[in-house]
Design a protein around this motif. Sequence first.
Motif, PDB file in Angstrom:
ATOM      1  N   LEU A   3       0.827  -1.200   0.000  1.00 36.91           N
ATOM      2  CA  LEU A   3       0.000   0.000   0.000  1.00 36.91           C
ATOM      3  C   LEU A   3       0.861   1.249   0.000  1.00 36.91           C
ATOM      4  N   TYR A   4       0.501   2.191  -0.844  1.00 35.97           N
ATOM      5  CA  TYR A   4       1.102   3.522  -0.873  1.00 35.97           C
ATOM      6  C   TYR A   4      -0.034   4.512  -0.683  1.00 35.97           C
ATOM      7  N   LYS A   5       0.165   5.499   0.156  1.00 38.65           N
ATOM      8  CA  LYS A   5      -0.827   6.554   0.361  1.00 38.65           C
ATOM      9  C   LYS A   5      -0.255   7.851  -0.174  1.00 38.65           C
ATOM     10  N   ILE A   6      -1.049   8.559  -0.956  1.00 35.63           N
ATOM     11  CA  ILE A   6      -0.591   9.793  -1.582  1.00 35.63           C
ATOM     12  C   ILE A   6      -1.523  10.920  -1.190  1.00 35.63           C
ATOM     13  N   ARG A   7      -0.949  11.973  -0.660  1.00 35.68           N
ATOM     14  CA  ARG A   7      -1.703  13.176  -0.337  1.00 35.68           C
ATOM     15  C   ARG A   7      -1.282  14.267  -1.310  1.00 35.68           C
ATOM     16  N   VAL A   8      -2.258  15.047  -1.772  1.00 38.27           N
ATOM     17  CA  VAL A   8      -1.975  16.164  -2.667  1.00 38.27           C
ATOM     18  C   VAL A   8      -2.312  17.438  -1.917  1.00 38.27           C
ATOM     19  N   LEU A   9      -1.313  18.307  -1.743  1.00 37.50           N
ATOM     20  CA  LEU A   9      -1.477  19.541  -0.989  1.00 37.50           C
ATOM     21  C   LEU A   9      -1.150  20.729  -1.870  1.00 37.50           C
ATOM     22  N   VAL A  10      -1.765  21.849  -1.569  1.00 34.44           N
ATOM     23  CA  VAL A  10      -1.413  23.088  -2.257  1.00 34.44           C
ATOM     24  C   VAL A  10      -1.088  24.137  -1.209  1.00 34.44           C
ATOM     25  N   ASP A  11      -0.240  25.075  -1.590  1.00 36.15           N
ATOM     26  CA  ASP A  11       0.158  26.159  -0.708  1.00 36.15           C
ATOM     27  C   ASP A  11      -0.858  27.284  -0.882  1.00 36.15           C
ATOM     28  N   ARG A  12      -1.487  27.677   0.191  1.00 36.76           N
ATOM     29  CA  ARG A  12      -2.526  28.705   0.153  1.00 36.76           C
ATOM     30  C   ARG A  12      -1.891  30.078  -0.015  1.00 36.76           C
ATOM     31  N   ASN A  13      -1.977  30.649  -1.205  1.00 44.26           N
ATOM     32  CA  ASN A  13      -1.505  32.004  -1.510  1.00 44.26           C
ATOM     33  C   ASN A  13      -0.032  32.226  -1.196  1.00 44.26           C
ATOM     34  N   GLY A  14       0.790  31.193  -1.333  1.00 48.69           N
ATOM     35  CA  GLY A  14       2.217  31.354  -1.120  1.00 48.69           C
ATOM     36  C   GLY A  14       2.606  31.617   0.321  1.00 48.69           C
ATOM     37  N   THR A  15       1.731  31.301   1.271  1.00 43.40           N
ATOM     38  CA  THR A  15       2.009  31.590   2.671  1.00 43.40           C
ATOM     39  C   THR A  15       2.714  30.438   3.384  1.00 43.40           C
ATOM     40  N   GLY A  16       2.825  29.304   2.706  1.00 42.63           N
ATOM     41  CA  GLY A  16       3.413  28.136   3.359  1.00 42.63           C
ATOM     42  C   GLY A  16       2.378  27.344   4.134  1.00 42.63           C
ATOM     43  N   SER A  17       1.135  27.810   4.174  1.00 38.97           N
ATOM     44  CA  SER A  17       0.060  27.101   4.857  1.00 38.97           C
ATOM     45  C   SER A  17      -0.592  26.141   3.869  1.00 38.97           C
ATOM     46  N   GLU A  18      -0.274  24.860   4.002  1.00 37.07           N
ATOM     47  CA  GLU A  18      -0.775  23.892   3.049  1.00 37.07           C
ATOM     48  C   GLU A  18      -2.111  23.318   3.497  1.00 37.07           C
ATOM     49  N   TYR A  19      -2.929  22.991   2.521  1.00 38.27           N
ATOM     50  CA  TYR A  19      -4.200  22.352   2.798  1.00 38.27           C
ATOM     51  C   TYR A  19      -4.466  21.322   1.718  1.00 38.27           C
ATOM     52  N   SER A  20      -5.302  20.348   2.047  1.00 41.02           N
ATOM     53  CA  SER A  20      -5.641  19.318   1.094  1.00 41.02           C
ATOM     54  C   SER A  20      -6.468  19.924  -0.021  1.00 41.02           C
ATOM     55  N   ASP A  21      -6.169  19.550  -1.231  1.00 48.36           N
ATOM     56  CA  ASP A  21      -6.865  20.070  -2.398  1.00 48.36           C
ATOM     57  C   ASP A  21      -7.571  18.892  -3.073  1.00 48.36           C
ATOM     58  N   GLU A  22      -8.860  18.739  -2.787  1.00 45.91           N
ATOM     59  CA  GLU A  22      -9.596  17.591  -3.313  1.00 45.91           C
ATOM     60  C   GLU A  22      -9.652  17.614  -4.835  1.00 45.91           C
ATOM     61  N   HIS A  23      -9.767  18.794  -5.426  1.00 50.93           N
ATOM     62  CA  HIS A  23      -9.801  18.880  -6.892  1.00 50.93           C
ATOM     63  C   HIS A  23      -8.484  18.365  -7.491  1.00 50.93           C
ATOM     64  N   ALA A  24      -7.353  18.791  -6.925  1.00 45.48           N
ATOM     65  CA  ALA A  24      -6.056  18.330  -7.412  1.00 45.48           C
ATOM     66  C   ALA A  24      -5.880  16.838  -7.146  1.00 45.48           C
ATOM     67  N   LEU A  25      -6.365  16.385  -6.005  1.00 51.26           N
ATOM     68  CA  LEU A  25      -6.285  14.964  -5.666  1.00 51.26           C
ATOM     69  C   LEU A  25      -7.042  14.134  -6.695  1.00 51.26           C
ATOM     70  N   ARG A  26      -8.262  14.546  -7.010  1.00 49.77           N
ATOM     71  CA  ARG A  26      -9.053  13.836  -8.016  1.00 49.77           C
ATOM     72  C   ARG A  26      -8.370  13.879  -9.380  1.00 49.77           C
ATOM     73  N   SER A  27      -7.786  15.033  -9.706  1.00 47.44           N
ATOM     74  CA  SER A  27      -7.086  15.181 -10.976  1.00 47.44           C
ATOM     75  C   SER A  27      -5.922  14.195 -11.063  1.00 47.44           C
ATOM     76  N   PHE A  28      -5.136  14.096  -9.989  1.00 44.69           N
ATOM     77  CA  PHE A  28      -3.991  13.185  -9.995  1.00 44.69           C
ATOM     78  C   PHE A  28      -4.457  11.729 -10.038  1.00 44.69           C
TER      79      PHE A  28
END
Length: 123
Positions: A3-28
């Motif tokens: 098993l491999y688990k993959i999380r896709v995160l995006v940086d919110r406005n370049g602040t270094g505060s990452e959050y899960s991005d469901e749209h990007a996750l679905r895209s990947f």
Amino acid sequence: MELYKIRVLVDRNGTGSEYSDEHALRSFAHWLRDDDAIRSSALIDLRHAPPRLGEMGGGFDLIQLSVDSGFQLANLALAYVTWRATRSRPSTITVEHGNTRITLDSADPELAERLVATLRQVP
């Protein structure tokens, strides 16, 4: 199967505060499902991670790959590099296997090679 688990995160406005991005996750996840080399040796599922303390949970926040012995880690790394190059907003992915975690935060092929080398060392 491994098993491999993959999380896709995006940086919110370049602040270094990452959050899960469901749209990007679905895209990947869609990108991985369209890749013959990956699809032929892995089951690709969207999953909910357990909510952290104080969180309610919600949408999908990780891709789980169940891979057979024919799975090639290099194909996963290549899929990430090509997928990320198509994104208008850079996304970071974190791949977890056992107790090992590695984060990819650029489309640099050397970073993708490091992913492969690191995960090959996991028993």
